[in-house]
Design a protein around this motif. Structure first.
Motif, short mmCIF file in Angstrom:
data_model
loop_
_atom_site.label_atom_id
_atom_site.label_comp_id
_atom_site.label_asym_id
_atom_site.label_seq_id
_atom_site.Cartn_x
_atom_site.Cartn_y
_atom_site.Cartn_z
N VAL A 58 -38.48 -33.26 4.22
CA VAL A 58 -39.50 -33.72 3.27
C VAL A 58 -40.06 -32.51 2.55
O VAL A 58 -40.30 -31.46 3.16
CB VAL A 58 -40.66 -34.45 4.02
CG1 VAL A 58 -41.80 -34.78 3.07
CG2 VAL A 58 -40.14 -35.72 4.68
N SER A 59 -40.25 -32.66 1.25
CA SER A 59 -40.93 -31.60 0.51
C SER A 59 -42.19 -32.18 -0.12
O SER A 59 -42.24 -33.35 -0.48
CB SER A 59 -40.02 -31.00 -0.58
OG SER A 59 -39.78 -31.95 -1.59
N LEU A 60 -43.20 -31.35 -0.17
CA LEU A 60 -44.47 -31.69 -0.82
C LEU A 60 -44.65 -30.63 -1.90
O LEU A 60 -44.78 -29.45 -1.59
CB LEU A 60 -45.61 -31.67 0.19
CG LEU A 60 -47.03 -31.90 -0.35
CD1 LEU A 60 -47.13 -33.20 -1.13
CD2 LEU A 60 -48.04 -31.86 0.77
N GLY A 61 -44.61 -31.07 -3.14
CA GLY A 61 -44.58 -30.09 -4.23
C GLY A 61 -43.24 -29.38 -4.19
O GLY A 61 -42.20 -30.02 -4.11
N ASP A 79 -49.70 -35.76 -6.39
CA ASP A 79 -48.69 -34.95 -5.69
C ASP A 79 -47.31 -35.58 -5.83
O ASP A 79 -47.18 -36.78 -6.12
CB ASP A 79 -49.02 -34.81 -4.20
CG ASP A 79 -50.13 -33.81 -3.93
OD1 ASP A 79 -50.50 -33.05 -4.86
OD2 ASP A 79 -50.64 -33.79 -2.81
N GLU A 80 -46.28 -34.77 -5.62
CA GLU A 80 -44.91 -35.26 -5.61
C GLU A 80 -44.30 -34.94 -4.26
O GLU A 80 -44.38 -33.82 -3.77
CB GLU A 80 -44.09 -34.66 -6.73
CG GLU A 80 -44.54 -35.15 -8.08
CD GLU A 80 -43.50 -34.93 -9.17
OE1 GLU A 80 -42.33 -34.68 -8.86
OE2 GLU A 80 -43.90 -35.01 -10.34
N VAL A 81 -43.70 -35.97 -3.66
CA VAL A 81 -43.06 -35.85 -2.35
C VAL A 81 -41.60 -36.24 -2.53
O VAL A 81 -41.28 -37.13 -3.31
CB VAL A 81 -43.73 -36.79 -1.34
CG1 VAL A 81 -42.99 -36.82 -0.02
CG2 VAL A 81 -45.19 -36.39 -1.12
N ALA A 82 -40.71 -35.56 -1.82
CA ALA A 82 -39.29 -35.91 -1.86
C ALA A 82 -38.79 -36.10 -0.44
O ALA A 82 -39.13 -35.33 0.46
CB ALA A 82 -38.48 -34.83 -2.56
N VAL A 83 -37.99 -37.15 -0.25
CA VAL A 83 -37.31 -37.41 1.03
C VAL A 83 -35.86 -36.99 0.81
O VAL A 83 -35.16 -37.57 -0.01
CB VAL A 83 -37.40 -38.90 1.42
CG1 VAL A 83 -36.61 -39.15 2.68
CG2 VAL A 83 -38.85 -39.30 1.61
N ILE A 84 -35.44 -35.95 1.54
CA ILE A 84 -34.15 -35.32 1.28
C ILE A 84 -33.27 -35.40 2.52
O ILE A 84 -33.50 -34.69 3.50
CB ILE A 84 -34.35 -33.84 0.87
CG1 ILE A 84 -35.34 -33.78 -0.29
CG2 ILE A 84 -33.02 -33.22 0.51
CD1 ILE A 84 -35.87 -32.40 -0.58
N PRO A 85 -32.24 -36.27 2.47
CA PRO A 85 -31.29 -36.34 3.58
C PRO A 85 -30.51 -35.03 3.70
O PRO A 85 -30.45 -34.25 2.74
CB PRO A 85 -30.36 -37.50 3.19
CG PRO A 85 -31.18 -38.31 2.24
CD PRO A 85 -32.02 -37.31 1.49
#
Length: 90
Positions: A58-61, A79-85
């Protein structure tokens, strides 16, 4: 009558996370403690925790975060969050 938009953050799904949710992005209510992100996603998409999130980053920013250890981190409005497999190489 003016409607007031509730505060939100944007979440981006990649690869298997996008396939599981059927979305590339969506907005969720903010603020949200980072430690509750996976629980929130599990309630929206039953089974995503075991099938997708258990192996995701997971990334935050612009920074990767550890959801379990960052109990004091709160995802805020805008904020922007990314779920990265995991990314495989070969």
């Amino acid at each position: 009558m003016n409607s007031i938009n509730p505060p939100t953050f944007q979440i981006h799904y990649f690869a298997s996370a996008s396939s599981y949710t059927g979305k590339q992005t969506e907005r969720l209510a903010a603020p949200l403690p980072l430690s509750l992100l996976f629980e929130t996603l599990e309630s929206m998409y039953p089974g995503i925790g075991e099938k997708v999130l258990s192996s995701c980053g997971v990334s935050l920013g612009d920074e990767y975060v550890d959801v379990v250890d960052d109990a004091g981190v709160v995802i805020g409005e805008g904020d922007e969050v990314a779920v990265i497999p995991p990314v495989s190489s070969g």
